[in-house]
Design an enzyme around this catalytic site. Structure first.
Site, short mmCIF file in Angstrom:
data_model
loop_
_atom_site.label_atom_id
_atom_site.label_comp_id
_atom_site.label_asym_id
_atom_site.label_seq_id
_atom_site.Cartn_x
_atom_site.Cartn_y
_atom_site.Cartn_z
N ARG A 145 18.11 21.56 20.44
CA ARG A 145 17.68 20.69 19.35
C ARG A 145 16.29 21.05 18.81
NH1 ARG A 145 18.01 15.01 17.74
NH2 ARG A 145 15.97 14.06 17.48
N GLU A 181 22.33 12.03 7.03
CA GLU A 181 23.08 12.47 8.20
C GLU A 181 24.50 12.80 7.75
OE1 GLU A 181 21.90 12.92 11.16
OE2 GLU A 181 20.02 11.77 11.24
N HIS A 205 16.67 20.25 13.02
CA HIS A 205 17.24 20.25 14.37
C HIS A 205 18.20 21.42 14.51
CE1 HIS A 205 16.24 15.70 14.67
NE2 HIS A 205 15.30 16.44 15.24
N GLU A 247 22.30 21.44 14.47
CA GLU A 247 23.02 20.78 13.38
C GLU A 247 23.41 21.80 12.32
OE1 GLU A 247 20.38 17.55 12.34
OE2 GLU A 247 20.41 16.78 14.40
N HIS A 292 20.57 16.34 7.85
CA HIS A 292 20.78 16.39 9.30
C HIS A 292 22.26 16.14 9.58
CE1 HIS A 292 16.48 16.09 10.80
NE2 HIS A 292 16.33 15.89 9.50
#
Length: 479
Positions: A299, A442, A244, A247, A368
């Protein structure tokens, strides 16, 4: 017209130089990268040109030069006509409670009407981005529906301006002496990241090699760096980042891992030395560059779609249960799944590389942001694989190592169970290929800064996650 043709010729000459430049240490001395068969390129140039040429009818009076120009424009996405940089002044980020019955339905309606966009969330709240012209309207809606919220970021552009300050003169001078520009005190452009990878391959040719496994839609290399002691019985771990585009902490963290293993390989533990490490810091180079030049919060990738909407969510484009829950069939959606599984050159190249490689991949980790989660399959539905307890146990050990090192608390669980269903993810696909330890991590934070995490967080986030990665390496070596 003459000036235009001259510009085209100059561009083609420059493009030829770039595309014909040899890869830096593509093959490790005395040893090829292990592969079962050759890796297919996502789209062959002759196929692209044939398709574009067929768009002109046989009786079209357009000269060949016009057709040639159209091909060049399509391939370069008119890079010399970049749109104006998007300004988020006055835009706000709210953390909205979803504990009240019907709150998620209200948020969903607002999102479908393009009044808001969602950032992150969990079982009890959702972070949403609101443009300044609708702040009053959204406030009235939430008040009417008795939905609680907190304003997390009052002026998003101000936060963006403060996120990635320029380096001071001393640091710039140090870059020149070092031979590369990577610092982990700044979020770097793709050129710096790739230059750093090439520098390491030149500096440590006995253990490091770099390879392009294909091209992005806009023609950028999709680069992987391998660190290996060359032993044939090594297990392998594949790590990627930057799926993405917005990020930024993800490529920064992955390149920090590369730096640590490369610079200190001689004194690393046997666990680290006994693994072939494959790093792909930026899976989505087109989108990543676009976040630096045009839209900080972009994104998807940059492949044009239907209805004048651009981009596919690469983490909805992988082939395991593609098109299921949590993936949109609307090209304008931020979670657009693509026209079919592996429709995007970036996901196709990554998947073909892993399938074609003879490396013994025992783990796949994709980084991510944000939320601080350690997620394992499945993401496509509220289900878990048969060996989920092994994944859960290792995930908790990694989270514990992260906490002990930097203090950050990571929640561990399946993607669909801990967050929400999202079909077409890379971790699900990797697991379906028989890679046992497959995780989506994440990174920080939990919402205060969200996607615009200041550079002061890069090293702390990377260091604590390196501790978690060492735990994974230990487990891989044991089995």
């Amino acid at each position: 017209m003459g000036s235009k043709r001259q510009t085209v010729v100059l561009f083609l000459a420059a493009l030829t130089v770039v595309l014909s430049s040899p890869l830096i240490n593509e093959l490790q001395p005395g040893e090829e990268w292990p592969q079962r068969n050759s890796v297919r390129q996502p789209v062959a140039d002759d196929q692209t040109e044939q398709t574009l040429t067929e768009d002109f009818s046989t009786d079209d009076p357009a000269p060949a030069a016009v057709v040639e120009d159209a091909i060049i424009v399509a391939k370069t996405i008119e890079r010399d006509h970049e749109p104006k940089k998007i300004d988020y002044s006055g835009s706000q980020v709210w953390q909205v409670s979803t504990t009240k019955s019907g709150a998620r339905q209200v948020i969903g309606r607002l999102r479908r009407r393009n009044l808001i966009s969602t950032w992150g969330g969990n079982q009890s709240s959702v972070d949403i981005l609101i443009k300044p012209n609708v702040v009053e309207n959204i406030t009235r809606v939430f008040k009417r529906e008795s939905i609680d919220y907190n304003v997390v970021i009052e002026d998003l552009q101000k936060r963006i301006n403060e996120e990635n300050p320029p380096l001071d003169n001393d640091e710039i001078e140090l870059q020149d002496r070092r031979g590369h520009r990577m610092t982990w005190k700044q979020y770097h452009r793709l050129e710096d990241i790739y230059g750093f990878m090439d520098y390491l391959a030149k500096t440590y040719p006995s253990i490091i090699s770099v390879k392009s496994i294909g091209k992005s839609f806009e023609g950028r290399d999709l680069k992987i760096l391998r660190i290996s002691n060359g032993k044939s019985d090594n297990k392998a771990v594949f790590i990627d980042g930057g799926i993405h585009a917005r990020e930024w902490i993800s490529p920064a963290t992955v390149t920090y891992f590369i730096y640590q293993f490369a610079e200190y390989f001689d004194v690393e533990s046997d666990d680290i030395k006994g693994i072939d490490w494959y790093f792909m810091p930026v899976v989505n180079p087109d989108g990543y560059e676009y976040t630096h030049t045009v839209d900080r919060l972009w994104r998807k990738n940059r492949k044009p779609g239907y209805r004048a909407c651009t981009g596919t969510d690469l983490n909805r484009n992988f082939g395991h249960h593609w098109g299921g829950k949590g993936a949109s069939n609307s090209p304008c959606s931020e979670i657009y799944r693509g026209s079919n599984a592996f429709s995007e050159p970036e996901t196709l190249a990554l998947s073909e590389f892993i399938k074609s490689s003879a490396a013994n991949f025992s783990a796949y980790v994709t980084y991510h942001s944000y939320g601080q989660y350690m997620l394992y399959p499945w993401g496509y539905d509220n289900a878990v694989p048969p060996d989920y307890k092994d994944l859960d146990n290792l995930g908790k050990k990694m989270a514990e190592a992260i906490s002990k090192t930097g203090g950050s608390q990571y929640q561990v669980g399946s993607s669909s169970g801990l967050l929400y269903p999202a079909a077409g993810g890379s971790d699900d696909w990797a697991k379906s290929q028989g890679i046992k330890y497959s995780y989506t991590i994440e990174l920080s934070d939990t919402g205060r800064y969200g996607f615009v995490l200041p550079t002061s967080f890069i090293v702390p986030v990377a260091k604590e996650n390196l501790a978690g990665l060492r735990v994974l390496a230990s487990q891989v070596i044991k089995e």
